[in-house]
Design a protein around this motif. Sequence first.
Motif, PDB file in Angstrom:
ATOM      1  N   ARG A   1       0.823  -1.209   0.000  1.00  0.00           N
ATOM      2  CA  ARG A   1       0.000   0.000   0.000  1.00  0.00           C
ATOM      3  C   ARG A   1       0.859   1.262   0.000  1.00  0.00           C
ATOM      4  O   ARG A   1       0.549   2.241  -0.698  1.00  0.00           O
ATOM      5  CB  ARG A   1      -0.925   0.006   1.212  1.00  0.00           C
ATOM      6  CG  ARG A   1      -2.102   0.941   1.068  1.00  0.00           C
ATOM      7  CD  ARG A   1      -3.005   0.944   2.286  1.00  0.00           C
ATOM      8  NE  ARG A   1      -4.339   1.383   1.986  1.00  0.00           N
ATOM      9  CZ  ARG A   1      -4.674   2.617   1.625  1.00  0.00           C
ATOM     10  NH1 ARG A   1      -3.733   3.540   1.549  1.00  0.00           N
ATOM     11  NH2 ARG A   1      -5.925   2.930   1.347  1.00  0.00           N
TER      12      ARG A   1
ATOM     13  N   GLN B   1       0.991   4.423  -2.844  1.00  0.00           N
ATOM     14  CA  GLN B   1       0.881   5.842  -2.550  1.00  0.00           C
ATOM     15  C   GLN B   1       2.059   6.628  -3.114  1.00  0.00           C
ATOM     16  O   GLN B   1       1.875   7.694  -3.715  1.00  0.00           O
ATOM     17  CB  GLN B   1       0.795   6.050  -1.028  1.00  0.00           C
ATOM     18  CG  GLN B   1      -0.496   5.520  -0.414  1.00  0.00           C
ATOM     19  CD  GLN B   1      -0.479   5.533   1.104  1.00  0.00           C
ATOM     20  OE1 GLN B   1       0.565   5.318   1.722  1.00  0.00           O
ATOM     21  NE2 GLN B   1      -1.628   5.775   1.714  1.00  0.00           N
TER      22      GLN B   1
ATOM     23  N   ASN C   1     -11.413   0.341  -1.277  1.00  0.00           N
ATOM     24  CA  ASN C   1     -10.896   1.576  -0.673  1.00  0.00           C
ATOM     25  C   ASN C   1      -9.755   2.169  -1.492  1.00  0.00           C
ATOM     26  O   ASN C   1      -9.667   3.389  -1.664  1.00  0.00           O
ATOM     27  CB  ASN C   1     -10.428   1.302   0.761  1.00  0.00           C
ATOM     28  CG  ASN C   1     -11.588   1.052   1.711  1.00  0.00           C
ATOM     29  OD1 ASN C   1     -12.717   1.478   1.452  1.00  0.00           O
ATOM     30  ND2 ASN C   1     -11.324   0.361   2.814  1.00  0.00           N
ATOM     31  N   LEU C   2      -8.881   1.293  -1.982  1.00  0.00           N
ATOM     32  CA  LEU C   2      -7.764   1.763  -2.803  1.00  0.00           C
ATOM     33  C   LEU C   2      -8.270   2.423  -4.075  1.00  0.00           C
ATOM     34  O   LEU C   2      -7.798   3.499  -4.463  1.00  0.00           O
ATOM     35  CB  LEU C   2      -6.845   0.589  -3.156  1.00  0.00           C
ATOM     36  CG  LEU C   2      -5.883   0.118  -2.065  1.00  0.00           C
ATOM     37  CD1 LEU C   2      -5.324  -1.255  -2.403  1.00  0.00           C
ATOM     38  CD2 LEU C   2      -4.742   1.116  -1.892  1.00  0.00           C
TER      39      LEU C   2
ATOM     40  N   GLU D   1      -9.714   5.766  -3.290  1.00  0.00           N
ATOM     41  CA  GLU D   1      -8.695   6.740  -2.891  1.00  0.00           C
ATOM     42  C   GLU D   1      -7.858   7.216  -4.077  1.00  0.00           C
ATOM     43  O   GLU D   1      -7.566   8.406  -4.216  1.00  0.00           O
ATOM     44  CB  GLU D   1      -7.777   6.126  -1.837  1.00  0.00           C
ATOM     45  CG  GLU D   1      -6.627   7.036  -1.413  1.00  0.00           C
ATOM     46  CD  GLU D   1      -5.694   6.393  -0.405  1.00  0.00           C
ATOM     47  OE1 GLU D   1      -4.565   6.895  -0.237  1.00  0.00           O
ATOM     48  OE2 GLU D   1      -6.087   5.378   0.223  1.00  0.00           O
ATOM     49  N   PHE D   2      -7.467   6.285  -4.955  1.00  0.00           N
ATOM     50  CA  PHE D   2      -6.534   6.624  -6.025  1.00  0.00           C
ATOM     51  C   PHE D   2      -7.226   7.058  -7.311  1.00  0.00           C
ATOM     52  O   PHE D   2      -6.622   7.704  -8.159  1.00  0.00           O
ATOM     53  CB  PHE D   2      -5.610   5.429  -6.306  1.00  0.00           C
ATOM     54  CG  PHE D   2      -4.586   5.207  -5.243  1.00  0.00           C
ATOM     55  CD1 PHE D   2      -3.319   5.749  -5.351  1.00  0.00           C
ATOM     56  CD2 PHE D   2      -4.878   4.465  -4.107  1.00  0.00           C
ATOM     57  CE1 PHE D   2      -2.368   5.554  -4.364  1.00  0.00           C
ATOM     58  CE2 PHE D   2      -3.942   4.259  -3.113  1.00  0.00           C
ATOM     59  CZ  PHE D   2      -2.674   4.804  -3.238  1.00  0.00           C
TER      60      PHE D   2
END
Length: 547
Positions: free
Chosen positions: A331, A335, A356-357, A360-361
């Motif tokens: 993870r 980022q 979630n990833l 977020e991205f």
Amino acid sequence: MTDCKRLSGRTVVVTGGASGIGEAAVQRLLEEGAQVVVGDINLAALRRLEAHIQGGSCAGRLAVVLCDVSQESDIIRLLRHTIEKFGHLDCMINNAGTGGAFEPLIETSVADWDRTQAVNLRSVFLGTKHAARIMMRQGEGGSIINVASIAAMSGGAGGAAYSASKAGVVSLTQTAAVQLGAHNIRVNTIVPGILVSPLTHRNVDPEGLKNLAAGTLPLPIAGESKHLAPAFAFFASDDSRFISGTTLVVDGGAGAMGLNLYSGQNPFGNAIVERARLAGVRHFDDGARVEEPGMTSPQQFPAVAADDSRPASREVPKVVLITGVSRGLGRAMCQEFARRGHIVVGCARDPAAVANLQAEFGDAHSFAVLDVVDDDKVQQWASQTLTHLGAPNLLLNNAAILGPTQQTWRCTDRELNEILNVNVRGTANIIRHFGPAMMKQKGSVIVNFSSGWGRDAAPRVAPYCASKWAIEGLTKAMSMEVPPHMCVVSLHPGIVQTDTLDVAFGEAAARYPSPEEWAKVAVPYLLNITPDHNGAQLSVPGMSEMR
């Protein structure tokens, strides 16, 4: 919207077609009946374009491919996909480009100069070369359209690197027209003027800039991308069958009046420069579309922030594939690679973590729920990824489990199999389905994550040690099999405070760097691995010390 279908059945490739002039051209070509393949480096913009078109009457006639036009392998892959999808190629539009730096000639860096030439001029050479080869084999002629700029015609309409690259496009077009004419391939240049767009208005009073542009040009019209679209359709059609080697200027009369845009005396040019200053950018492309409704910031060539630890030179965006991204090192790498402007493709077993990833991205990156042990699912994922993004430039086999910490003889058959399956078999599965495509691409790097316990040993973790020793052996053997333009290495990441370390070290794990601290060092280290390192046992520097 035109009702004309003069391009029905024609296949057109457009580079840089996901936004701006390219997107306007794509819309017009589709309206006129063409099948269009768009190559662009901005994955989020490609997905947006695809979603918009597929919801309308042109569904089925658009294909999108992630493509860095400065790389010959990407151009070849783009055109190969075109033939596989639609069976033939009728027109190649070399539109992709970069504005480059604002600095005067004497302050322009070699890196900025080279990158500008690569994107603006080398890409046109590559697109023309490989499209012409296909058209010659087909034996039916074709049309190649190259996009230059009024900066090619004047010394006051762009930076030194940009102006030189666009002048090169005009000259290359004329040479290509002469050499390819015997094959009934016509080659022409479209020269846009200065347009009012997110690149120029920077979301600072767009209407004011339009009024200023309309008042500056001989034609009282503010130029926009849509004004270029008919020119592309014309050159793609048989209406231009007796035209080759020409330069069509679409600039509202700016060139006729002797435009000296950035001399300091032109109100329109001054307004563009002032908006760029207010936006805090030093390269023309920086921050171009951040605030435009429905768009996200392009991933290519991100600006270097004042508090950024990156080198001053800009990184060429890479496709980075990482396994085991739900937490820990995986993870943290996602980022950091994303922060540096690279495209991240990741997988993990936890659906919630993957969701979630992705949230977020954003759409510029791609995450999948996947167990690397399942070879069939890995094959499906690889097929989808290779189709949409091409081969990864950097593959990081990070997924692994520690298993119970216990004496060797207490490890059950099931526990041993699970550790070996994830850590060794999973790595082999990923390599099996991505490796062949990466071997065709110059500079590909595969990094198999090992451990200090893959080069030494410790009590109570024998199965894990065995799996990581196996990774070292697998890596060494594969490094002897790959072509010289590729690299396979093992990596000891160091001692990092992850869930695995918490299990193994207990409270002592807190003395070591966090995954986020580790990634700040590890990611630039990984990006600097080259084919010269092939077969090496590498370690992330400075990551084994306690704090």
